[in-house]
Design a protein around this motif. Structure first.
Motif, short mmCIF file in Angstrom:
data_model
loop_
_atom_site.label_atom_id
_atom_site.label_comp_id
_atom_site.label_asym_id
_atom_site.label_seq_id
_atom_site.Cartn_x
_atom_site.Cartn_y
_atom_site.Cartn_z
N LEU A 1 -6.60 0.95 26.97
CA LEU A 1 -5.82 0.67 25.77
C LEU A 1 -4.37 0.40 26.17
CD1 LEU A 1 -7.23 3.42 23.37
CD2 LEU A 1 -7.90 1.01 23.50
N ALA A 2 -3.83 -0.65 25.61
CA ALA A 2 -2.48 -1.06 26.02
C ALA A 2 -1.42 -0.05 25.62
CB ALA A 2 -2.16 -2.42 25.42
N GLY A 3 -1.63 0.76 24.59
CA GLY A 3 -0.59 1.67 24.11
C GLY A 3 -0.73 3.09 24.61
N TRP A 4 -1.50 3.32 25.68
CA TRP A 4 -1.72 4.71 26.13
C TRP A 4 -0.44 5.43 26.57
CZ3 TRP A 4 -0.54 6.49 30.92
CH2 TRP A 4 -0.37 5.55 31.94
N PRO A 5 0.54 4.71 27.22
CA PRO A 5 1.76 5.45 27.57
C PRO A 5 2.50 5.98 26.35
CG PRO A 5 1.60 3.43 28.85
CD PRO A 5 0.57 3.30 27.76
N LEU A 6 2.54 5.19 25.27
CA LEU A 6 3.23 5.65 24.08
C LEU A 6 2.48 6.79 23.42
CD1 LEU A 6 4.37 2.21 22.63
CD2 LEU A 6 5.74 3.87 23.89
N ARG A 7 1.15 6.70 23.43
CA ARG A 7 0.36 7.81 22.87
C ARG A 7 0.56 9.09 23.69
NH1 ARG A 7 -3.29 6.20 19.08
NH2 ARG A 7 -3.68 3.94 18.92
N ALA B 1 6.51 10.01 15.53
CA ALA B 1 6.18 8.85 14.67
C ALA B 1 6.50 7.54 15.38
CB ALA B 1 6.97 8.94 13.37
N LEU B 2 7.63 7.44 16.05
CA LEU B 2 8.01 6.22 16.74
C LEU B 2 7.02 5.89 17.84
CD1 LEU B 2 11.91 6.61 17.03
CD2 LEU B 2 10.64 5.02 15.56
N PHE B 3 6.65 6.92 18.64
CA PHE B 3 5.71 6.64 19.73
C PHE B 3 4.33 6.26 19.20
CE2 PHE B 3 8.45 9.58 22.48
CZ PHE B 3 9.16 8.51 23.00
N THR B 4 3.88 6.91 18.13
CA THR B 4 2.57 6.60 17.57
C THR B 4 2.54 5.19 16.96
OG1 THR B 4 2.22 8.93 17.09
CG2 THR B 4 0.81 7.37 15.93
N VAL B 5 3.55 4.84 16.18
CA VAL B 5 3.61 3.50 15.55
C VAL B 5 3.75 2.43 16.63
CG1 VAL B 5 4.99 2.00 14.06
CG2 VAL B 5 4.53 4.37 13.39
#
Length: 691
Positions: A35-41, A678-682
């Motif tokens: 998943l491309a957003g794993w670092p933010l998650r 919230a910022l990292f999840t969005v």
């Protein structure tokens, strides 16, 4: 100021650990699915877990505390010999200046005087007492300024800092000492006792002193006898006490040139001389109730050897009664009154009268026995006033009173005369009497009913009876003593008639007075010691006493005035400045007394040494220094490192502080946690949706 991060989890730590593990699994799953957003998650999960851990920044406002150096100064008696006081003063001034000049360092000083009694130098006790007021976290070092002669090393406390010993004295010091290794507290008169002495040299003894030392001996301050004794060997000295009571024996080794001190060259031994047994010959005449009382009284004392004979009739009497029915053995007149009379200490005639059994030569022997130091007591009955009285023999030469031939048969209460109030035989006898009934005169003891009238010739009348007539008369004859009791009814006190009386105490004192016991002398001067304070006591039959001159151990004199405390007894207290032998004299009587221990513990060993304190010093890697080589410099050392070297000693900085204020700043407050999560999840959702 000091900053640190603290964690205070909002939820229990096990649950937080489970949530952290789930977050790691979730991030791992996202990586596995690419998943491309794993670092933010992952960052969002980290923020949430971090918020649950509740981190905060703690800011402390600290006030630094000084390091404490404890300096213990030995001021015991052994520190006053030679120039040790000057060494101590110079070292104390140098150390005080150096320690107070150090930044953030505080000096605390405590002194160690002589212990009470003969306790010696209790240095470790002083250290423990001082450490009780010092926090261990601030103790940087302990400095012991002493000669090393310490007597309580086994009681050393646990010291969490370097300990250093700074020794006074010199390497060339030497000393000679006299040791009393064995001395009994009492001895039997006439028997030898062994005292064990030793003369030792210690320290850097000069060459050429020889192997013999002179030993001077004196008894009760009398003439000095000198002997040469070997050095370093035990010497057994046989001693025979010259008199009863306290015998003060002084041993002295003359001071040698160059020795450290002469305070341990003198030893004083006090031995109480006691009699082995009192040998009494009791000769009774006509049987009467008091005869058994006399016998029981004398037999009840285990220290009395009693020989008792009751003479019933003269050998020439012819009445037809077989001799074997009157006695079991023949009366050994010659053996008792000629051959072995000097084996006795006291002869008592109890209601005895002349019966023809004791010819004049035997009475002459009794008289000579008294004049040569023996004792005689006569308990007079009616026969003493008759023509058959033993007064009509050569005993009249030594008896202090003569009978007038009158026998007074009436009740009377024995009373103490004016002299009897002061005489040691009867002094204070009223204290042994029960309370006096209201309206009665005299002491509260019972009456007697018969008294022989006497005409006093010599001696002291200490008790009176009917019409203030002499009842008990005491006298000194030659080297001996005589007591005359003008009644045969002392047994009424023993039977408890009308409350009884102090018969036992009276007769005990009489016997001891006749045996010349020092504590019952009419004219006596003595002293009783308690520590360094002596009580000087003077007993007299007179109305006043002269001042007492006290000669101190150093030869100086002081005059003491005595005050009357009771009839015939005068006292004063005197504080002895030093230990040793004191001589007392009032011009009539002399006495000696020793204050302090026979061999002071403080001067048993006088050579400075660091060996005794070595276990305490080595515990924290401290050092021992000789002040003769100079005062060592001070250095900082870390805990556990060697704390001593050539010319320097180390102290350990403790860096102790006091927290004045504490401030907590949350690193992840609630609003920041929600914002970041919230910022990292969005951001992760947008990233993955765009892909």
């Amino acid at each position: 100021m000091s900053n640190s991060i603290l964690f205070s989890p909002i939820i229990p730590l096990p649950i937080l650990a489970v949530l952290a593990a789930l977050a790691v699994l979730f991030i791992g799953f996202a990586i596995w699915r690419k998943l491309a957003g794993w670092p933010l998650r992952g960052l969002a999960a980290l923020v949430l877990v971090g918020a649950l851990a509740n981190p905060a920044l703690q800011q402390e406002d600290r006030e630094p505390l000084t390091d404490i150096v404890l300096l213990v100064v030995d001021e015991s008696a052994s520190q006053k010999v030679s120039d040790r006081q000057d060494q101590t003063a110079a070292a104390l001034a140098a150390l005080t200046a150096r320690i107070t000049a150090r930044p953030n360092t505080e000096l605390r000083t405590t002194t160690v005087p002589d212990a009470e009694g003969d306790g010696g130098t209790l240095l470790m006790g002083a250290v423990a007492e001082a450490l009780a007021d010092i926090p261990q976290s601030r103790l940087a070092g302990v400095l012991l300024l002493t000669d090393g002669q310490v007597h309580d090393v086994d009681l050393a406390p646990n010291i969490p800092a370097p300990v250093h010993t700074l020794l006074t004295g010199h390497k060339t010091d030497w000393d000679r000492r006299l040791i009393v290794k064995n001395a009994p507290g009492f001895a039997i008169l006439g028997e030898e006792v062994l005292l064990t002495l030793r003369v030792d040299d210690q320290g850097a003894v000069p060459d050429g002193l020889g192997k013999l030392a002179e030993l001077e001996i004196s008894v009760d301050g009398g003439p000095v006898q000198a002997y040469n004794v070997p050095i370093g060997q035990d010497l057994e000295l046989p001693v025979t006490l010259p008199h009863g009571g306290m015998n003060v024996i002084q041993f002295t080794v003359p001071e040698s040139e160059g020795e450290l001190t002469n305070r341990n060259n003198i030893a004083v031994v006090q031995i109480n001389g006691v009699r082995d047994r009192l040998r009494v010959l009791l000769v009774s005449g006509e049987p009467h109730p008091g005869e058994r009382t006399w016998r029981n009284l004398l037999k009840s004392d285990s220290s009395v050897d009693l020989v008792h004979f009751t003479i019933l009739r003269p050998p020439g009497k012819q009445d037809g009664v077989p001799v074997t029915e009157l006695s079991l053995i023949a009366f050994p007149v010659r053996e008792l009154f000629l051959d072995k009379i000097n084996d006795f200490d006291l002869i008592i005639f109890d209601r005895y009268k002349r019966r023809g059994l004791l010819p004049g030569i035997y009475m002459d022997s009794v008289r000579d026995f008294v004049e040569q130091g023996g004792a005689l007591m006569v308990a007079a009955g009616p026969d003493f006033a008759s023509a058959d009285s033993i007064y009509h023999t050569s005993l009249a030469d030594i008896l202090p009173a003569a009978p007038t031939a009158r026998v007074l048969e009436e009740g009377f209460k024995p009373l103490l005369s004016d002299i009897g109030q002061r005489h040691p035989v009867t002094e204070g006898l009223e204290d042994f009497a029960p309370p006096v009934a209201e309206g009665e005169d005299g002491p509260g003891w019972g009456r007697w009913f018969r008294q022989i009238e006497l005409e006093t010739l010599l001696g002291n009348t200490v008790m009176t009876g009917v019409g203030d007539r002499p009842l008990l008369v005491l006298d000194r004859v030659g080297e001996g003593r005589v007591a005359l009791l003008a009644s045969d009814q002392a047994w009424l006190w023993d039977r408890g008639f009308e409350g009884g009386g102090p018969q036992l105490e009276l007769l005990r004192r009489l016997a001891h007075w006749m045996m010349k016991e020092p504590e019952l002398e009419e004219e006596a001067l003595w002293a009783e010691a308690r520590g360094q304070v002596m009580t000087i006591i003077r007993r007299t039959l007179g109305e006043e006493v002269p001042d007492v001159e006290v000669t101190l151990p150093d030869g100086s004199t002081q005059t003491v005035t005595l005050k009357q405390v009771s009839p015939g007894r005068y006292q004063a207290t005197f504080d002895g400045p030093t230990i040793g032998l004191y001589r007392l004299s009032d011009g009539e009587k002399d006495a000696v007394i020793a204050l302090g221990p026979s061999a002071p513990r403080e001067f048993e060993e006088t050579i400075a040494t660091g060996d005794k304190l070595l276990p305490v010093v080595e515990q924290m890697r401290g050092g021992t220094f000789t002040l003769e080589d100079g005062v060592p410099a001070l250095r900082n050392v870390r805990s556990g490192r060697p704390a001593a070297g050539r010319g320097w000693l180390g102290i350990t900085p403790r860096e102790a502080y006091l927290t004045a204020d504490v401030t907590l700043i949350p690193l992840l407050p609630a609003w920041l946690t929600l914002l970041l999560a919230a910022l990292f999840t969005v951001g992760a959702w947008l990233r993955e949706g765009r892909r």
